[in-house]
Design a protein around this motif. Structure first.
Motif, PDB file in Angstrom:
ATOM      1  N   GLN A 108       0.843  -1.191   0.000  1.00  0.00           N
ATOM      2  CA  GLN A 108       0.000   0.000   0.000  1.00  0.00           C
ATOM      3  C   GLN A 108       0.877   1.239   0.000  1.00  0.00           C
ATOM      4  O   GLN A 108       1.803   1.367   0.822  1.00  0.00           O
ATOM      5  N   VAL A 109       0.604   2.134  -0.929  1.00  0.00           N
ATOM      6  CA  VAL A 109       1.361   3.380  -1.064  1.00  0.00           C
ATOM      7  C   VAL A 109       0.545   4.518  -0.466  1.00  0.00           C
ATOM      8  O   VAL A 109      -0.626   4.699  -0.813  1.00  0.00           O
ATOM      9  N   PHE A 110       1.168   5.283   0.434  1.00  0.00           N
ATOM     10  CA  PHE A 110       0.519   6.436   1.054  1.00  0.00           C
ATOM     11  C   PHE A 110       1.095   7.707   0.434  1.00  0.00           C
ATOM     12  O   PHE A 110       2.321   7.840   0.315  1.00  0.00           O
ATOM     13  N   PRO A 111       0.225   8.648   0.046  1.00  0.00           N
ATOM     14  CA  PRO A 111       0.685   9.870  -0.635  1.00  0.00           C
ATOM     15  C   PRO A 111       1.279  10.901   0.332  1.00  0.00           C
ATOM     16  O   PRO A 111       0.742  11.977   0.527  1.00  0.00           O
TER      17      PRO A 111
ATOM     18  N   THR B  12       5.276   6.958   1.397  1.00  0.00           N
ATOM     19  CA  THR B  12       5.398   5.867   2.352  1.00  0.00           C
ATOM     20  C   THR B  12       4.775   4.617   1.741  1.00  0.00           C
ATOM     21  O   THR B  12       3.667   4.674   1.211  1.00  0.00           O
ATOM     22  N   VAL B  13       5.494   3.507   1.802  1.00  0.00           N
ATOM     23  CA  VAL B  13       4.984   2.225   1.308  1.00  0.00           C
ATOM     24  C   VAL B  13       4.980   1.258   2.476  1.00  0.00           C
ATOM     25  O   VAL B  13       5.972   1.113   3.183  1.00  0.00           O
ATOM     26  N   GLU B  14       3.829   0.621   2.662  1.00  0.00           N
ATOM     27  CA  GLU B  14       3.671  -0.309   3.772  1.00  0.00           C
ATOM     28  C   GLU B  14       3.230  -1.669   3.232  1.00  0.00           C
ATOM     29  O   GLU B  14       2.431  -1.739   2.300  1.00  0.00           O
ATOM     30  N   TYR B  15       3.763  -2.713   3.834  1.00  0.00           N
ATOM     31  CA  TYR B  15       3.443  -4.075   3.424  1.00  0.00           C
ATOM     32  C   TYR B  15       2.679  -4.767   4.539  1.00  0.00           C
ATOM     33  O   TYR B  15       3.019  -4.618   5.716  1.00  0.00           O
TER      34      TYR B  15
END
Length: 112
Positions: free
Chosen positions: A71-74, A79-82
């Motif tokens: 998931q990519v946060f703008p 920020t990219v979270e797995y």
């Protein structure tokens, strides 16, 4: 000794599972993600000896097999979270059994 149909199906199923969790890094990444969401650099820190390329490859492989979600946060910087998908969470009992096996049969004593 001939292999029964049931044994043959067992081998096929295990082979399919190993296609997804191939190599030690996949299992360690799944173990980390079973503890909760992780960012790329968090995983790199927690997996001392993994290269950027290896971690990138493992994450891509697990994402392709729909075991993890990216998931990519703008934000700035982005920020990219797995996280684990439902399919990935279904692997948690296997991880628990691997832990028990490692505690009982591994070379290192149990911690604390």
């Amino acid at each position: 000794m001939d292999v029964s149909k049931e044994d043959e199906l067992c081998l096929i199923s295990i082979r399919e599972a190993l296609k997804v969790v191939r190599g030690k890094w996949s299992i360690l990444v799944l173990t980390l993600l079973s503890l909760g969401p992780q960012r790329f650099n968090q995983m790199r820190r927690n997996l001392d000896h993994i290269s950027i390329k290896s971690l990138t490859d493992v994450l891509h492989h697990l994402e392709q097999h729909e075991v993890i979600n990216r998931q990519v946060f703008p934000t700035r910087p982005v920020t990219v979270e797995y996280t684990l998908t439902d399919k990935g969470r279904a692997y948690i009992p296997v991880l628990r059994e691997l832990r028990i096996w490692g505690e009982n049969w591994g070379e290192h004593p149990k911690l604390g």
